[in-house]
Enzyme design. Structure first.
Site, PDB file in Angstrom:
ATOM      1  N   GLN A   1       0.824  -1.205   0.000  1.00  0.00           N
ATOM      2  CA  GLN A   1       0.000   0.000   0.000  1.00  0.00           C
ATOM      3  C   GLN A   1       0.854   1.248   0.000  1.00  0.00           C
ATOM      4  OE1 GLN A   1      -1.525   0.640   4.415  1.00  0.00           O
ATOM      5  NE2 GLN A   1      -1.675  -1.534   3.844  1.00  0.00           N
TER       6      GLN A   1
ATOM      7  N   HIS B   1       0.150   5.867   0.482  1.00  0.00           N
ATOM      8  CA  HIS B   1      -0.797   6.888   0.926  1.00  0.00           C
ATOM      9  C   HIS B   1      -0.578   8.187   0.158  1.00  0.00           C
ATOM     10  CE1 HIS B   1      -1.480   3.956   4.000  1.00  0.00           C
ATOM     11  NE2 HIS B   1      -0.257   4.087   4.465  1.00  0.00           N
TER      12      HIS B   1
ATOM     13  N   GLU C   1       3.178   8.302   8.205  1.00  0.00           N
ATOM     14  CA  GLU C   1       3.093   7.469   9.399  1.00  0.00           C
ATOM     15  C   GLU C   1       4.479   7.005   9.828  1.00  0.00           C
ATOM     16  OE1 GLU C   1       0.353   4.575   7.875  1.00  0.00           O
ATOM     17  OE2 GLU C   1       1.911   3.381   6.922  1.00  0.00           O
TER      18      GLU C   1
ATOM     19  N   HIS D   1       4.790   0.292   0.629  1.00  0.00           N
ATOM     20  CA  HIS D   1       5.268  -0.462   1.780  1.00  0.00           C
ATOM     21  C   HIS D   1       4.265  -1.555   2.130  1.00  0.00           C
ATOM     22  CE1 HIS D   1       2.774   2.847   3.343  1.00  0.00           C
ATOM     23  NE2 HIS D   1       2.438   2.018   4.330  1.00  0.00           N
TER      24      HIS D   1
ATOM     25  N   ARG E   1      -3.976   0.524  -2.684  1.00  0.00           N
ATOM     26  CA  ARG E   1      -3.363  -0.801  -2.570  1.00  0.00           C
ATOM     27  C   ARG E   1      -2.675  -1.223  -3.853  1.00  0.00           C
ATOM     28  NH1 ARG E   1      -7.838  -0.803   0.722  1.00  0.00           N
ATOM     29  NH2 ARG E   1      -7.354  -1.364   2.871  1.00  0.00           N
TER      30      ARG E   1
END
Length: 400
Positions: A97, A99, A134, A263, A282
């Protein structure tokens, strides 16, 4: 002010069965997966705050008590808690995935709203209009994929495996983005030509536990086994074990994931802190929806050398990890029995006890005794005290 906070469990099928219940000291349900524990105010699974004998979703409390966030937070992020703290137990590999950036998220969210795609639709990608940088800190030996290896290393991985040698020829003539696009759109015949020989050659060594975990062949076989992927129905994401960095984080080490970097978490338990978003594009190894055009639009195909976040120094009793994030920071607080730390937070903070027991108090609130797995919400501008009642450590999510 400090308030007791109870998070939300997420029961995804890739999760383990025991780690999170043991951490939280809660009973386990038979045949249940405990994948994530969320502490935050995301609308899809807000934590529950205890105030004056009543319970209230944290997102509602924040909306009704805007000063709880602090002036800095409100100026930068509006009237919403800007981060989400999680505990993950990765028993089976997660999907590959990535982001979006903040701008990409705003565009994607508006476009899907305009199309009338329900937020709960399985084909919905953008659940909100926020980005999702993140960080993670490992709670066990932790394995993951992180970003594209340098081209020379990818070529070397292909060239030493005869069935992948044709991919080396392709890659020499293409940049990584065009090459990756072709891989992700490959048919089953091509995937079988590349992967089935590797599966057959390495199966005996894999079952005998003779493949090193730094070897992509191990993760190819492990993922097929864990996710029950058949050689007759291969997933293009399996090629990514030869394209991406395989990263091992020891306990206490971590890594930061910025927008666009592909990642996948492979195995282990971790603390994860991110901007408050649930936007995921994804790229395979999942039964969930994969939108190839959107994936290729968002992915960052630059060559990455993983930068490991170091373990919090033992001598630093209160330590903040360094990342580029503006939406969050993670603090580690160590304590012996009787050891006290006096702290102040300018923004709203969430404290979770990871080991031991503490007494948490401030002048404006009744003191809380928190054991392992318990948490508190601390409003902006609070000066508070953490007193160790039993040796251990806590983590605090806040703004930098």
């Amino acid at each position: 002010m400090i308030y007791k906070l109870v998070g939300a469990l997420r029961h995804y099928i890739w999760g383990g069965r025991h780690y999170i219940p043991q951490l939280l000291n809660i009973p386990t349900e038979e045949n249940q997966h405990y994948a994530e524990y969320w502490l935050g105010a995301h609308a899809s699974a807000p934590s529950i705050l205890e105030t004056e004998g009543k319970i209230q979703p944290l997102n509602d409390f924040v909306c009704q008590n805007s000063t709880a966030l602090g002036a800095q937070s409100t100026a930068l992020f509006g009237h919403a808690l800007p981060y989400l703290l999680k505990i993950l137990d990765v028993a089976k590999p997660l999907s590959i995935q990535l982001h979006p950036t903040k701008r990409q998220a705003e565009i994607g969210f508006a476009a899907e709203n305009a199309k009338g795609i329900d937020l709960n639709d399985p084909k919905r990608i953008y659940k909100d209009d926020n980005h999702k940088p993140e960080m993670m800190i490992a709670l066990s030996d932790f394995w993951l994929l992180h970003g594209f290896k340098c081209k020379d290393k990818i070529l070397a991985a292909f060239e030493c495996r005869p069935s992948l040698a044709p991919l080396a020829e392709k890659l020499r003539k293409q940049d990584l983005h065009d090459f990756y696009a072709e891989i992700m759109q490959a048919d089953q015949a091509s995937l079988a030509q590349w992967l089935v020989p590797l599966i057959e050659q390495n199966y005996a060594a894999y079952t005998a536990d003779k493949l090193d975990l730094t070897n992509p062949d191990y993760w190819l076989l492990y993922t097929m086994d864990a996710m029950e992927i058949s050689p007759q129905k291969l997933d293009a994401g399996l090629i990514c074990f030869y394209l991406f960095n395989i990263v091992h984080c020891k306990i206490g080490e971590g890594i930061y994931q910025e927008a666009g970097i592909p990642h996948a978490y492979l195995r282990g338990q971790n603390i994860e802190l991110m901007a408050c978003s649930d936007n995921v594009i994804r790229g395979g190894l999942t039964p969930k929806y994969v939108d190839i055009p959107e994936l290729l639009k968002i992915i960052d195909c630059r060559e990455v050398e993983p930068q490991i976040i170091s373990v919090a120094p033992q001598a630093s009793r209160v330590f903040t990890y360094s990342t580029p994030a503006k939406d969050f920071a993670l603090q580690n607080i160590r304590y012996e029995c009787g050891e006290t730390h006096h702290l102040t937070t300018q923004s709203a903070a969430i404290l979770m006890v990871m080991k031991g027991q503490v007494k948490l108090d401030c002048a404006e609130s009744t003191a809380l005794n928190l054991e392992q797995g318990e948490a508190a919400f601390i409003t902006a501008g609070s000066s508070y005290r953490v007193e160790g009642l039993m040796e251990g450590y806590a983590i605090v999510a806040k703004l930098p």
